[in-house]
Each structure stands twice: as C-alpha cells, then as structure tokens.
Scaffold this active site. Structure first.
Site, PDB file in Angstrom:
ATOM      1  N   GLY A   3       0.418  -1.670  -0.151  1.00  0.00           N
ATOM      2  CA  GLY A   3      -0.414   0.288   0.225  1.00  0.00           C
ATOM      3  C   GLY A   3       1.166   1.367   0.168  1.00  0.00           C
ATOM      4  O   GLY A   3       1.834   1.348  -0.308  1.00  0.00           O
ATOM      5  N   GLY A   6      21.064  15.199 -29.840  1.00  0.00           N
ATOM      6  CA  GLY A   6      21.320  15.646 -29.129  1.00  0.00           C
ATOM      7  C   GLY A   6      21.419  14.013 -27.427  1.00  0.00           C
ATOM      8  O   GLY A   6      21.759  15.292 -26.587  1.00  0.00           O
ATOM      9  N   ALA A   7      21.422  12.884 -28.088  1.00  0.00           N
ATOM     10  CA  ALA A   7      22.490  12.680 -27.062  1.00  0.00           C
ATOM     11  C   ALA A   7      23.635  12.361 -26.667  1.00  0.00           C
ATOM     12  O   ALA A   7      23.763  13.136 -25.441  1.00  0.00           O
ATOM     13  CB  ALA A   7      21.981  10.872 -27.090  1.00  0.00           C
TER      14      ALA A   7
HETATM   15  C1  HXC Z   1      -2.549  -4.090  11.311  1.00  0.00           C
HETATM   16  C2  HXC Z   1      -2.052  -6.553  10.520  1.00  0.00           C
HETATM   17  C3  HXC Z   1      -1.447  -5.728   9.232  1.00  0.00           C
HETATM   18  C4  HXC Z   1      -2.074  -4.354   9.208  1.00  0.00           C
HETATM   19  C5  HXC Z   1      -0.749  -6.853   9.248  1.00  0.00           C
HETATM   20  N1  HXC Z   1      -1.344  -7.272   9.798  1.00  0.00           N
HETATM   21  N2  HXC Z   1      -0.865  -6.435   8.622  1.00  0.00           N
HETATM   22  N3  HXC Z   1      -2.370  -5.618  10.902  1.00  0.00           N
HETATM   23  N4  HXC Z   1      -2.795  -4.084  10.592  1.00  0.00           N
HETATM   24  N5  HXC Z   1      -1.791  -3.416   7.744  1.00  0.00           N
HETATM   25  C6  HXC Z   1      -1.464  -8.662  11.191  1.00  0.00           C
HETATM   26  C7  HXC Z   1      -2.149  -9.900  10.354  1.00  0.00           C
HETATM   27  O1  HXC Z   1      -3.625  -9.222  11.373  1.00  0.00           O
HETATM   28  C8  HXC Z   1      -1.473 -10.480  11.899  1.00  0.00           C
HETATM   29  O2  HXC Z   1      -1.955 -10.156  12.762  1.00  0.00           O
HETATM   30  C9  HXC Z   1       0.019 -10.163  11.244  1.00  0.00           C
HETATM   31  O3  HXC Z   1      -0.156  -9.170  11.096  1.00  0.00           O
HETATM   32  C10 HXC Z   1       0.619 -11.352  10.327  1.00  0.00           C
HETATM   33  O4  HXC Z   1      -0.116 -10.668   9.172  1.00  0.00           O
HETATM   34  P1  HXC Z   1      -1.344 -12.316   8.343  1.00  0.00           P
HETATM   35  O5  HXC Z   1      -1.585 -12.018   7.481  1.00  0.00           O
HETATM   36  O6  HXC Z   1      -0.976 -13.144   8.915  1.00  0.00           O
HETATM   37  O7  HXC Z   1       0.787 -12.485   7.358  1.00  0.00           O
HETATM   38  P2  HXC Z   1       1.169 -12.692   6.099  1.00  0.00           P
HETATM   39  O8  HXC Z   1       0.044 -13.997   5.234  1.00  0.00           O
HETATM   40  O9  HXC Z   1       2.252 -13.261   5.676  1.00  0.00           O
HETATM   41  O10 HXC Z   1       0.718 -11.976   4.646  1.00  0.00           O
HETATM   42  C11 HXC Z   1       1.405 -10.250   5.196  1.00  0.00           C
HETATM   43  C12 HXC Z   1       0.753  -9.582   4.577  1.00  0.00           C
HETATM   44  C13 HXC Z   1      -0.870  -8.968   4.556  1.00  0.00           C
HETATM   45  C14 HXC Z   1       0.753 -10.060   2.593  1.00  0.00           C
HETATM   46  C15 HXC Z   1       1.428  -7.829   4.600  1.00  0.00           C
HETATM   47  O11 HXC Z   1      -1.366  -9.238   6.584  1.00  0.00           O
HETATM   48  C16 HXC Z   1      -1.690  -8.362   4.895  1.00  0.00           C
HETATM   49  O12 HXC Z   1      -1.916  -7.811   3.310  1.00  0.00           O
HETATM   50  N6  HXC Z   1      -1.905  -7.749   5.137  1.00  0.00           N
HETATM   51  C17 HXC Z   1      -2.495  -5.664   4.614  1.00  0.00           C
HETATM   52  C18 HXC Z   1      -1.561  -5.170   3.976  1.00  0.00           C
HETATM   53  C19 HXC Z   1      -2.035  -3.376   3.605  1.00  0.00           C
HETATM   54  O13 HXC Z   1      -3.101  -3.853   2.759  1.00  0.00           O
HETATM   55  N7  HXC Z   1      -1.838  -2.314   4.710  1.00  0.00           N
HETATM   56  C20 HXC Z   1      -2.062  -0.611   4.113  1.00  0.00           C
HETATM   57  C21 HXC Z   1      -1.873  -0.412   3.496  1.00  0.00           C
HETATM   58  S1  HXC Z   1      -2.663   0.783   2.729  1.00  0.00           S
HETATM   59  P3  HXC Z   1      -2.306 -11.954  13.418  1.00  0.00           P
HETATM   60  O14 HXC Z   1      -2.683 -12.034  15.180  1.00  0.00           O
HETATM   61  O15 HXC Z   1      -3.149 -12.618  13.408  1.00  0.00           O
HETATM   62  O16 HXC Z   1      -0.625 -12.592  14.083  1.00  0.00           O
HETATM   63  C22 HXC Z   1      -0.934   1.736   3.941  1.00  0.00           C
HETATM   64  C23 HXC Z   1      -1.635   3.162   3.725  1.00  0.00           C
HETATM   65  C24 HXC Z   1      -0.099   4.232   3.756  1.00  0.00           C
HETATM   66  O17 HXC Z   1       0.144   1.405   4.133  1.00  0.00           O
HETATM   67  C25 HXC Z   1       0.153   5.763   4.323  1.00  0.00           C
HETATM   68  C26 HXC Z   1      -0.633   5.440   2.739  1.00  0.00           C
HETATM   69  C27 HXC Z   1      -0.658   7.533   2.695  1.00  0.00           C
END
Ligand code: HXC
Length: 513
Positions: A170, A403-404
C-alpha cells in the site's frame, strides 16, 4: 530498592528481545528471513547499537487493541556505527502485529530520521510489515504522512537507504520510494500499491503477488529498486558497502581510501572494435578505469543500455555514467534517461564527481518512446547535468550523436573537461542517415546512386567521424590515447577538487517530471 528497579528494567529489556514471541520468530526464520533485531545486529559494528524509544506504546483502543501489547511498537529504532561511522536505522518487526505502523510507531520512525538529520548521519530503513495499522484508521495514515514528510524534508541532507525485507504494501511503499536508494531481496520483497486481489476486483487482471511486486519486477521493470540482494543478510551487507561510497551528509565528502596513482592502461588502446557498428562491453572499460574491484553498479537491472554506478579513482569516490554499446547500441530510451538523471542528481547531492563515458548513437527511435514522452524524460538528463555543480568529466569513446551527445554532458551542459579518443565521432547523426537526408536529390539524380551515396558517406565520415573538427572548435579539451584515460580523469579530478560554482538565485527550478 534500586536493585529491584534495575532488575525490573533488565526484565523488560529481556522481554523486548523476544519480539513477537518464539513461534512467530520461528515462522520468520522458516521464511528464510532474519528477525528485526538480528538485522540490526548484522548492520552495526560488533552487533552493538543503542535502541531508541523501546518502551513506546500505542494508544489505540479499537478492535481489542486496548488489550494488545506490541513490543517496541513493532519497529526497532537504533543508532550505532557502521564501519566506524555513526548510522541510524529503523527495522520493522513482522513478528509483532505484522510490523504494521500505527501512530506511535510512526513517531518513532520520524524521530529516528530527525535525530539522524540533526547528527548529520545516514539512516537505514528496513521494511518488513503490513503498512498502516488498520485498527488505528486515520491515526495510522497520519503517522505515515509524517514519515513521508521527514523522508522528503531530509532528502539530500543525509543519505537514506531502504531495504525491502518483506512486505511493504500500500501507500507504505512511498516511504522507501522517497528514500535515496531501495534494495530489494530476492523472493522476499513484496512491494505494491494495490495488491493482486484489488487489481482482480477492479480490472479483472490476474497476477500473482510475486509477479506483481516481487524483487525482479522492481529491479528490472518498474525502476523502483536500485539494488537486488539474494538474501536479507546480503542486503544488509550491501547497505554497508553502499554507505562506504557516501558521505555522512551533504556538507561532507565521501571517505577516500588509499590506492595506487593512475597509470597508463595499454588494454584500453585495443578495446574498441575497428568496425564502428561492432559492440563491446562498456563495463570492461569501467573496470579498467576504476581502481580495481571498486565499481558498484547502481540500477544494474533497469535500462541496461545505460550504466550507472559508484567507483573509486585513485581512492576517491566517483559516479560513473556510461552508455552500453552492447545493448541497443547504447541508445538512450525513457528508462535510461530516468536512470541517468536520478543518478546524476544523487551524485550532485552527495558531492560525488561525475565521470561520463560516452558512446551513444542517439535517442531510441520508436512510437512508444515518443508517446511515452522521451522528450520530457530526455530533458531530465539535460536538466540534471545542467544543475549539477560537482566536478563533471566527459570522455567520448566513439559515437556522440545528436541530442544524446549533449544529454550525456557535453561542454555546453557544464562538463568541466571533455576528452575524446581518436575513435570519437561527434556529429548531428551517423553518416548513413545524414547522407540520405542531405544528399537525397543528388544521389537520386546521379548515374550511379549507390556510388554517389558511398562517396558522400566517405566525405561526411572524413569531416565529422573524427574528433578533430570538434577539437578545432574547442568543443572538446583534448584528444587522448585510450590508454591515457585514467591519468587524464585523475588529473581532471585533482584540478577540480577546489571547483567553484555559483547558483542563480531562485525559489525552485522545475525539472521536467
Ligand atoms: C494491522 C496487520 C496489518 C495491518 C498485517 N497485520 N497487516 N495488522 N494492520 N496493516 C497483522 C495480521 O492481522 C496478522 O496478525 C499479522 O499481522 C501477520 O499477518 P498475516 O496476514 O497473517 O501474514 P501474511 O499471510 O504473511 O501476510 C502479510 C501481508 C498481509 C501481505 C502484509 O497481512 C496484508 O496484506 N496485510 C495488509 C496490507 C495492507 O493493505 N496494508 C495497508 C496498506 S495502506 P495476527 O495477530 O493475526 O497474527 C498503507 C497506507 C500508508 O500502508 C499511508 C498511505 C498514504
């Protein structure tokens, strides 16, 4: 009494070392990854670092978060030395809440960057997490906003190096993207703005996470990664190597090392094929001109028709920019233009003199290139060289067309010294193309068009396919034997050590983007 308090502190410290717990650390290791602390131990000399803000806690109360204790808030922030030089780092802990970044974790990261800037020392960001912490909503977004602001504010002030040692999903990917350099790790890095599921839902396209945001795609296609390492361990070692080429901050110079004086290199006299259409490998030239084993390629996987990288000449750090005649004859396309412009600006920001090795037949012809904005992208090169005040030395090895020729840093674009090999051809375009345009009617009207064409080509070649015409006008400073190249570059760099430069006063220039 004090003993009890000290014992409590020790207990808390020990607890922090467990990160997200034994099971999650094992999972991390099973994926072939080091954990957040191991990475820092590897980065810092003797594995020693001072931790910053280890006791910071989140203050989210939603979705059961009020009962959730996240060690070090999911990111270990630290300062220590790397090869004896002060360096700051943050390392996201995937074993704690998936390394997600909330309000307080973001504050830790920002504080680390700000302290680094105050100390005038580099910062390394090791990314391994799920991005903005979902439960914290806009607090997490705001946290990332502050991180982006700090990355941008201190861009060009202190070196900022990012390692993608896991997911970096993200908008969170914009923090490494705002740092100076990004290192991806094979089979481990995953970097994208919208993941495969979102893409499928919106556009119907199906693609795996690895194909979409794995190390290879960013290293070779998107241009988001400047380096690729086989493992996270090697990525950290690469960080240390990169830092050895960079100064602590923009006000200082990169450290020199001891090296023998530049000398004649006889092999260079034989490196260019007699036939001007025959390719050769420019990396052979670079490795001969640079001090032995000092060339560190930057953006090696992206736009291989151009070469950029750090090296040392007589122990002093230089940035090398070169064309690669063995890929598309070394012509410049959109990606090569972006690659070179960025590297030139990076060198300029950190007081690294630039050495250009030129053999370029022009910009790559093509509808895609024109539609993609080769004019706008090529203009970045002109702009980057024009604004760069570091010493700039250009060597024309063979072709320097159109130009290059200017975009690779000719005299007019601010090269302090331009030297040409006797094989240099400096012209608006190559002989065949030029003759077909200028003498089109004359060739068509002649009794033997092919004979006339060849005669005109020979005439054109004699005039422009040598460096003497350009030298007669003073566009190049001297014609040198290839074997003398390193000596001339080293002398030029010595002369330019005290280079004076003046900037025109203005609020902000507008580099074409
Ligand atoms: C809270 C999160 C999290 C998040 C993962 N976890 N991402 N908790 N916020 N963004 C937690 C999960 O709930 C889980 O907790 C533990 O971390 C491990 O995650 P898993 O999903 O079990 O691991 P895995 O299968 O290896 O997958 C990892 C991952 C996936 C690919 C990162 O978790 C994922 O897609 N997460 C969301 C990514 C995302 O969309 N983030 C927001 C992006 S927007 P438990 O306790 O169950 O073990 C962003 C905006 C920034 O960042 C600012 C922009 C302006």
């Amino acid at each position: 009494m004090i003993e009890n308090l000290i014992a409590e502190l020790e207990r808390k410290r020990e607890k922090l070392k467990e990160l997200g717990g034994e099971d999650r650390r094992k999972k991390q290791h099973d994926k072939g990854k080091l954990d957040a602390r191991e990475r820092l131990e590897l980065l810092f000399d003797d594995g020693i670092f001072m931790e910053l803000d280890p006791f910071v806690k989140h203050r989210c109360v939603f979705f059961g978060m009020d009962k959730k204790d996240i060690p070090a808030e999911g990111v270990i922030c630290a300062v220590g030395t790397v090869n004896g030089r002060v360096t700051f780092a943050f390392s996201q802990d995937f074993t704690s809440a998936g390394g997600s970044v909330g309000e307080m974790g973001a504050k830790k990261m920002v504080k680390t960057i700000e302290l680094a800037a105050r100390a005038g020392a580099p910062v390394v960001g090791i990314n391994d997490g799920g991005g903005a912490r979902i439960q914290e909503g806009v607090d997490a977004l705001s946290g990332y906003g502050h991180i982006f602001m700090a990355n941008a504010k201190y861009s060009g002030v202190i070196p900022q190096i990012a390692v993608i040692a896991g997911p970096c999903a993200g908008g969170a990917a914009y923090s490494p993207a705002l740092m100076d350099m990004v290192i991806v790790v094979d089979k481990i890095s995953q970097m994208f703005i919208t993941g495969p599921q979102v893409i499928k839902a919106v556009t119907g396209e199906t693609i795996s996470a690895e194909e979409l945001g794995g190390a290879d795609v960013h290293f070779t296609v998107s241009g988001n990664a400047h380096f690729k390492a086989p493992t996270d361990k090697e990525a950290i070692n690469l960080v240390k190597l990169i830092l050895s080429y960079l100064p602590q901050n923009w006000k200082t110079l990169p450290q020199s090392s001891t090296a023998p004086s530049a000398d004649i290199i006889p092999e260079l006299d034989k490196i260019i094929p007699i036939d001007p259409k025959q390719p050769y490998n420019m990396k052979d030239v670079i490795n001969l001109v640079a001090d032995s084993n000092t060339f560190l390629e930057f953006y090696a996987g992206f736009a291989p028709n151009a070469i950029t990288g750090f090296a040392r000449i007589e122990g002093k750090v230089v940035g090398i920019v070169a064309n690669q005649p063995s890929v598309w004859a070394g012509s410049l396309d959109i990606n090569a233009a972006d690659k070179i412009s960025y590297f030139v600006r990076l060198c300029n920001a950190y007081n690294i003199p630039i050495v250009n090795l030129i053999d370029v037949p022009g910009f790559l012809p093509g509808v895609n290139q024109e539609f993609g904005g080769i004019i706008r992208h090529g203009a970045k090169m002109l702009y980057a060289y024009a604004e760069a005040t570091v010493p700039k030395v250009s060597i024309i090895l063979r072709k320097a067309y159109g130009g290059a020729y200017l975009a690779m840093c000719s005299k007019e674009m601010g090269a302090d010294f331009v030297f040409a090999w006797p094989t240099a051809e400096i012209a608006v375009m190559g002989p065949e193309g030029a003759v077909n345009i200028v003498f089109k009617k004359e060739i068509a009207a002649s009794d033997d068009p092919e004979k006339t064409r060849q005669a005109k080509i020979a005439e054109y070649r004699e005039k422009f396919s040598t460096p003497y015409f350009a030298a007669s006008r003073g566009y190049i400073d001297n014609i040198i034997k290839p074997s003398e190249t390193k000596v001339y570059i080293a002398n030029a760099l010595k002369i330019l050590e005290t280079k004076m430069s003046e900037k025109i006063k203005k609020k902000a220039g507008l580099i074409p983007l």
